[in-house]
Motif scaffolding. Structure first.
Motif, PDB file in Angstrom:
ATOM      1  N   ASN A  87       0.881  -1.202   0.075  1.00  0.00           N
ATOM      2  CA  ASN A  87      -0.131  -0.008   0.004  1.00  0.00           C
ATOM      3  C   ASN A  87       0.847   1.229   0.076  1.00  0.00           C
ATOM      4  O   ASN A  87       0.581   2.283  -0.658  1.00  0.00           O
ATOM      5  N   LEU A  88       1.882   1.246   0.797  1.00  0.00           N
ATOM      6  CA  LEU A  88       2.826   2.346   0.943  1.00  0.00           C
ATOM      7  C   LEU A  88       3.440   2.651  -0.538  1.00  0.00           C
ATOM      8  O   LEU A  88       3.735   3.885  -0.994  1.00  0.00           O
ATOM      9  N   PHE A  89       4.070   1.605  -0.969  1.00  0.00           N
ATOM     10  CA  PHE A  89       4.677   1.787  -2.171  1.00  0.00           C
ATOM     11  C   PHE A  89       3.652   2.051  -3.467  1.00  0.00           C
ATOM     12  O   PHE A  89       4.102   2.768  -4.398  1.00  0.00           O
ATOM     13  N   TYR A  90       2.462   1.706  -3.206  1.00  0.00           N
ATOM     14  CA  TYR A  90       1.498   2.103  -4.447  1.00  0.00           C
ATOM     15  C   TYR A  90       1.301   3.874  -4.282  1.00  0.00           C
ATOM     16  O   TYR A  90       1.061   4.336  -5.125  1.00  0.00           O
ATOM     17  N   GLU A  91       1.646   4.276  -3.093  1.00  0.00           N
ATOM     18  CA  GLU A  91       1.348   5.853  -3.102  1.00  0.00           C
ATOM     19  C   GLU A  91       2.455   6.453  -3.584  1.00  0.00           C
ATOM     20  O   GLU A  91       2.519   7.675  -3.962  1.00  0.00           O
ATOM     21  N   PHE A  92       3.526   5.876  -3.899  1.00  0.00           N
ATOM     22  CA  PHE A  92       4.739   6.286  -4.728  1.00  0.00           C
ATOM     23  C   PHE A  92       4.582   6.120  -6.165  1.00  0.00           C
ATOM     24  O   PHE A  92       5.154   6.899  -7.025  1.00  0.00           O
ATOM     25  N   ASP A 137      14.792  -8.676   1.736  1.00  0.00           N
ATOM     26  CA  ASP A 137      13.817  -9.502   1.109  1.00  0.00           C
ATOM     27  C   ASP A 137      12.307  -9.091   1.209  1.00  0.00           C
ATOM     28  O   ASP A 137      11.549  -8.943   0.336  1.00  0.00           O
ATOM     29  N   GLU A 138      12.088  -8.870   2.551  1.00  0.00           N
ATOM     30  CA  GLU A 138      10.741  -8.075   2.872  1.00  0.00           C
ATOM     31  C   GLU A 138      10.245  -6.908   2.169  1.00  0.00           C
ATOM     32  O   GLU A 138       9.054  -6.764   1.498  1.00  0.00           O
ATOM     33  N   LEU A 139      11.276  -5.940   1.627  1.00  0.00           N
ATOM     34  CA  LEU A 139      10.671  -5.010   0.827  1.00  0.00           C
ATOM     35  C   LEU A 139      10.731  -5.344  -0.699  1.00  0.00           C
ATOM     36  O   LEU A 139       9.736  -5.062  -1.280  1.00  0.00           O
ATOM     37  N   GLU A 140      11.481  -6.201  -1.130  1.00  0.00           N
ATOM     38  CA  GLU A 140      11.305  -6.815  -2.352  1.00  0.00           C
ATOM     39  C   GLU A 140      10.098  -7.618  -2.768  1.00  0.00           C
ATOM     40  O   GLU A 140       9.246  -7.469  -3.370  1.00  0.00           O
ATOM     41  N   ASP A 141       9.599  -8.294  -1.458  1.00  0.00           N
ATOM     42  CA  ASP A 141       8.131  -8.819  -1.471  1.00  0.00           C
ATOM     43  C   ASP A 141       7.174  -7.839  -1.361  1.00  0.00           C
ATOM     44  O   ASP A 141       6.178  -8.199  -2.072  1.00  0.00           O
ATOM     45  N   GLY A 142       7.250  -6.813  -0.918  1.00  0.00           N
ATOM     46  CA  GLY A 142       6.116  -5.812  -0.905  1.00  0.00           C
ATOM     47  C   GLY A 142       5.999  -5.056  -2.052  1.00  0.00           C
ATOM     48  O   GLY A 142       4.783  -4.863  -2.675  1.00  0.00           O
ATOM     49  N   VAL A 143       7.012  -5.052  -2.995  1.00  0.00           N
ATOM     50  CA  VAL A 143       6.947  -4.743  -4.505  1.00  0.00           C
ATOM     51  C   VAL A 143       6.301  -5.579  -5.182  1.00  0.00           C
ATOM     52  O   VAL A 143       5.479  -5.512  -6.137  1.00  0.00           O
ATOM     53  N   LYS A 144       6.620  -6.946  -5.176  1.00  0.00           N
ATOM     54  CA  LYS A 144       5.984  -7.903  -5.902  1.00  0.00           C
ATOM     55  C   LYS A 144       4.479  -8.136  -5.593  1.00  0.00           C
ATOM     56  O   LYS A 144       3.725  -8.292  -6.573  1.00  0.00           O
ATOM     57  N   THR A 145       4.261  -7.912  -4.235  1.00  0.00           N
ATOM     58  CA  THR A 145       2.696  -8.169  -3.866  1.00  0.00           C
ATOM     59  C   THR A 145       2.084  -6.969  -4.417  1.00  0.00           C
ATOM     60  O   THR A 145       0.660  -6.907  -4.899  1.00  0.00           O
ATOM     61  N   LEU A 146       2.725  -5.747  -4.611  1.00  0.00           N
ATOM     62  CA  LEU A 146       1.909  -4.487  -5.226  1.00  0.00           C
ATOM     63  C   LEU A 146       1.848  -5.049  -6.571  1.00  0.00           C
ATOM     64  O   LEU A 146       0.473  -4.666  -7.156  1.00  0.00           O
ATOM     65  N   ALA A 147       2.746  -5.653  -7.283  1.00  0.00           N
ATOM     66  CA  ALA A 147       2.276  -5.663  -8.734  1.00  0.00           C
ATOM     67  C   ALA A 147       1.263  -6.853  -8.944  1.00  0.00           C
ATOM     68  O   ALA A 147       0.544  -6.652  -9.776  1.00  0.00           O
ATOM     69  N   GLU A 148       1.107  -7.653  -8.102  1.00  0.00           N
ATOM     70  CA  GLU A 148       0.235  -8.680  -8.104  1.00  0.00           C
ATOM     71  C   GLU A 148      -1.226  -7.964  -7.614  1.00  0.00           C
ATOM     72  O   GLU A 148      -2.243  -8.381  -8.312  1.00  0.00           O
ATOM     73  N   ARG A 149      -1.226  -7.203  -6.650  1.00  0.00           N
ATOM     74  CA  ARG A 149      -2.594  -6.595  -6.364  1.00  0.00           C
ATOM     75  C   ARG A 149      -2.958  -5.309  -6.738  1.00  0.00           C
ATOM     76  O   ARG A 149      -3.946  -4.615  -6.473  1.00  0.00           O
TER      77      ARG A 149
END
Length: 923
Positions: free
Chosen positions: A260-265, A497-509
């Motif tokens: 969600n936070l990355f989406y705001e960027f 790795d947690e941060l990279e996972d956040g980016v991947k999850t953003l792409a999926e969602r």
């Protein structure tokens, strides 16, 4: 003891003082008494020559030698100096290679010589009187007070508080080191912040994020507070902070989902709002439930805020008090902890900080103490401390409320953890504010696109070559053997790795973002604004019952004669006759009826118990004892809670507090009243940044009610205008209601409507002054009875002829109506109708069209009449709206344009008022 006994004194004076103290301790000055009684320092063994002259130890009536007394005084003074000024020699600045060496704390400055260092001393005020060498004592004092943590608490006036802090601080060297697991936790918190910020820096180049880099120890302080809460009886944190470090706090402390936070960027980001404009990512709020190390749950809320740095402070305090009320914690106030995070320049420079500190111990605004954390970057935008404040520390303002201040080097996370632990324990023990000053730095400029070397080249160079806090601390743990290099690397990799996972999850969602826009945010959904009438009337019998109880006082109570003879007599007459209800009585009936329905009412502001114009008297005072009697608290056993508080002389902090209260207390009518409406501009930031726009920006509805005395009675430019035009200028999107009533019944219904609709909106009321006692500004009991409701627009009830003959419509709002009415009656004018716009915004255009349709011959001659100058008041707002409805230009009757709200001369005021009233019937 805050006074310092001189280093050296005349032996005769010492002997005289000591002899007097032996006979009668109260006969000497308090500082001498403290010295003789509380600081019995001396040599354990004296030389034979000293023993012959030092007869004081052998029995009463003897004298101490000048040398012995001088030594004792210097040791006593050394204790005081280290406790009071040790922080000035502490190594607080991570950018400095060494600690300062102030002269006052050198051996010479303390008055000692090298030869005296091996003398033995003892004092009951240090280490329980344990004998030790002077060298050892000074070394321990340096270790306690001149390390990486500096303490300021000797300014506190309460001995109990001062002694508690002394005990905790001076025991610290004997405390065991934190378990290895907790030391590693501190590294994790630092690395979470550092890794997060560096990830954003790489992935979102050029975007503002207001990095916390350099101040990562903030996360250590927050996590330590969180972990400490369960054992101290707390279950919630309400936080406020500006933009510096906010994203890291959201991600790493409140655990806002990274996707969600990355989406705001993202360039495709659209605020997840049902309506409104949204706000930038580093202003948004969030709430969550965190689990501590031992599995306890702590609710954490970060309030949304504007860029106006400290403006959120009183809002958080109000939110905290509301939560404490909801939890029934209104005595100890230990369950909900307010935490405010400040910048150093803002803490020293923003006046609202002082106002909020002043709230801290006041009965109507106390929250049980606030933990203030200053992220001290040692710079404000481009301004260094020497240009930003006149005090030694940015935190000096907190001394006004006897708050202990803990300065700590931000590169020492374990010291920060200790400071946070001490702060929360102090808060829970004493219910008072405490300040943690984390001295750190700002790795980049004001934002990441800024270049700090333009203005602070030396500081920028020092920061560029300075290793990060996490790196320093990681090396320390490896050196101590708490963590090996591979373990440190594994921890770093896990976080990346947690941060990279956040980016991947953003792409999926990404396509699903927005399905649940309120999850985790502080936003609230509510039905849209509607003009649908809300029945707010109350059964006449019930109103009579309430009205009669408002007249009662205990039999033994000594009421002021004027209150008995005039105030209560007038009310008694009104309740018996069913008419003649003035503004204040209608207000009390509104409050009382809501209370009997189980709802709460809170009224605060300057002098609100009596009322600025001596109109309210909702608190009676016994003229002999000043005992208080509050009739609105005596209506029924199961009634809601009524709270009325005379506030400190502040607009911004008190209005911010009451606004914050509304956010978490939807079942309480909360009213803030200005002493005069003119003074509301002292709270303009709260109005602009929160009340007017918070629902649009953050989806935070509020039912705050502002009562602003407004009206032109010749009292000059500062006691006439609540600046109605400013509220109307801010009106859009049905964000609030702006009203200027002409009858007490309308006020009664508007107050009740605040709590009876399915949605919440702020209510801005231009309340009267002269109308409080105007013989025609009264209402009947039937006007407030069952089946009645608020009317946004009032038709003319006093026409002197048939509606068909009316050729002029005069539209107005508020007090001027009575002047127009009087002029029309005196001059027997039959062709003019006076229509009152009671709610200026939102304007109920359909109702207005319905009313003006009664006057077919007046469609081309509409006049807007107001008391305010033409460039003020409602004319600029309403002119085009009325023209659109009528199809013609609306004429104006009022004062000419002016830079000042009103004339200072009573004579000029009267002439202007007479002219504008006459113009309404002739232009």
């Amino acid at each position: 003891m805050t006074a310092t006994v001189p280093f050296r004194a005349n032996s005769d004076l010492l002997d005289t003082q000591y002899t007097a103290w032996k006979k009668d301790p109260s006969s000497v000055d308090a500082s001498w008494a403290a010295f003789f009684e509380g600081f019995e320092l001396g040599l354990v063994e004296l030389t034979k020559r000293q023993a012959k002259t030092d007869t004081a130890t052998g029995g009463a009536g003897g004298t101490l030698s000048e040398k012995t007394l001088s030594f004792r005084m210097r040791v006593t003074n050394a204790l005081l100096v280290f406790r009071s000024l040790g922080h000035t020699a502490s190594h607080l600045d991570p950018l400095s290679a060494a600690a300062p060496n102030p002269p006052t704390l050198t051996l010479e400055g303390l008055g000692f010589t090298e030869d005296e260092l091996d003398e033995e001393v003892k004092t009951h005020m240090f280490r329980g009187g344990q004998p030790m060498k002077l060298r050892e004592m000074l070394s321990e004092l340096r270790k306690i007070y001149c390390g990486q943590t500096g303490y300021e608490f000797m300014h506190i006036h309460t001995p109990e508080v001062q002694n508690w802090l002394l005990d905790r601080v001076e025991k610290r060297p004997f405390e065991p080191e934190l378990p290895a697991e907790q030391q590693v936790d501190a590294l994790r918190w630092l690395l979470e912040a550092e890794t997060f910020e560096r990830f954003l820096h790489r992935r979102y180049v050029g975007q503002k994020r207001f990095s916390v880099e350099g101040g990562e120890s903030l996360l250590v302080a927050l996590e330590t507070i969180l972990e400490s809460l369960p054992r101290l009886g707390a279950s919630e944190i309400v936080m406020g902070m500006a933009h510096r470090g906010r994203l890291s706090v959201l991600a790493n402390f409140l655990r806002k989902p990274l996707e969600n936070l990355f989406y705001e960027f993202s360039e495709n980001y659209v605020p997840n709002m049902v309506a409104g404009d949204g706000d930038v990512k580093y202003h948004l709020g969030f709430e969550t439930v965190r689990k501590t190390r031992d599995g306890k749950e702590i609710a954490v809320m970060l309030a949304p805020n504007p860029s106006h740095l400290e403006a959120v402070d009183p809002v958080v305090e109000g939110m905290t008090r509301a939560r404490q009320r909801m939890l029934g914690d209104t005595v100890d106030r230990k369950s909900v902890i307010p935490v405010l995070i400040h910048g150093d320049a803002a803490f020293a420079g923003q006046g609202i900080v002082t106002e909020v500190l002043n709230l801290s111990q006041l009965p109507g605004y106390r929250t049980g103490g606030t933990i203030h954390i200053v992220v001290n970057n040692q710079i404000g935008f481009t301004t260094l401390p020497a240009d930003a404040r006149s005090t030694t520390y940015c935190t000096d303002v907190a001394k006004m409320v006897d708050a202990p201040i803990i300065h700590v080097n931000g590169d020492c996370p374990l010291e920060v953890a200790h400071a946070a632990k001490l702060a929360i324990e102090f808060r829970q023990m004493f219910g008072r504010d405490v300040v943690i000053d984390i001295v750190c730095y700002r790795r980049y400029g004001h934002n990441e696109t800024d270049e700090p070397a333009f203005t602070q080249p030396n500081m920028a160079r020092a920061i560029a070559s300075h290793p990060s806090t996490a790196t320093i601390y990681r090396n320390l743990l490896v050196e101590k053997g708490v963590l090996d290099e591979s373990g440190a690397n594994a921890l770093q990799k896990e976080l990346e790795d947690e941060l990279e996972d956040g980016v991947k999850t953003l792409a999926e969602r990404e396509s699903k973002i927005g399905e649940n826009p309120y999850e985790g945010s502080t936003a609230e959904s509510q039905p849209p604004f509607s003009f649908e009438p809300t029945l707010t009337g109350v059964e006449e019998a019930k109103l009579k019952e309430i009205g009669e109880k408002l007249l009662q006082a205990p039999e033994s109570f000594h009421l002021h004669p004027t209150i008995s003879r005039r105030f209560l007599a007038a009310r008694k007459k009104a309740i018996e006759s069913g008419e003649g209800f003035d503004w204040a009585y209608a207000e009390s009936l509104a409050f009382g009826s809501l209370l009997t329905e189980g709802l709460g009412v809170r009224l605060s502001g300057q002098d609100v118990r009596r009322g600025t114009f001596s109109q309210r008297h909702c608190v009676f005072y016994d003229t002999e004892t000043r005992e208080r009697h509050i009739p609105l608290t005596k209506l029924s056993e199961d009634q809601g809670r009524f709270c009325v508080y005379n506030s400190l002389l502040s607009e911004a902090a008190v209005l911010g507090f009451d606004y914050g209260y509304t956010l978490l207390a939807p079942n309480v009518l909360i009213c803030w009243e200005a002493q005069f409406g003119d003074f509301v501009n002292g709270a303009q930031v709260i109005i602009d940044q929160f009340i007017a726009s918070a629902e649009s920006k953050w989806q935070r509805p509020s039912q705050i009610t502002l009562l602003l005395p407004h009206g032109y009675e010749g009292q000059g430019p500062e006691h006439s205008s609540a600046r109605l035009e400013r509220f109307l200028q801010l009106s859009a999107g049905r964000n609030w209601q702006v009203c200027n009533f002409t009858t007490p019944a309308q006020y009664f219904h508007a107050l009740r409507r605040q709590m009876k609709r399915g949605f919440r909106k702020p209510l801005i009321v231009m309340t009267p002054k002269s109308l409080l006692r105007h013989p025609k500004c009264v209402s009947k009991l039937s006007d407030m009875a069952e089946g009645t409701s608020f009317n946004e627009i009032l038709d003319d009830e006093h026409l002197l002829g048939p509606a068909e003959r009316v050729t002029r419509l005069i539209l107005c709002s508020g007090k001027v109506y009575y002047d127009l009415l009087e002029f029309r009656e005196q001059n027997k004018i039959k062709n003019a109708a006076i229509i009152r716009i009671e709610q200026l915004y939102p304007l109920h255009e359909e109702k207005l069209k319905e009313i003006v349709a009664r006057y077919p011959r007046a469609q081309k001659k509409w006049v807007w009449c107001q008391e305010e100058p033409r460039n003020m008041g409602a004319f600029g707002y309403i002119r085009n709206r009325l023209s659109d409805i009528s199809g013609h230009r609306v004429r104006y009757a009022g004062r000419e344009r002016s830079s000042s709200p009103a004339a200072g001369s009573k004579a000029i005021h009267v002439l202007e008022q007479e002219k504008l009233v006459e113009d309404a019937f002739s232009v």
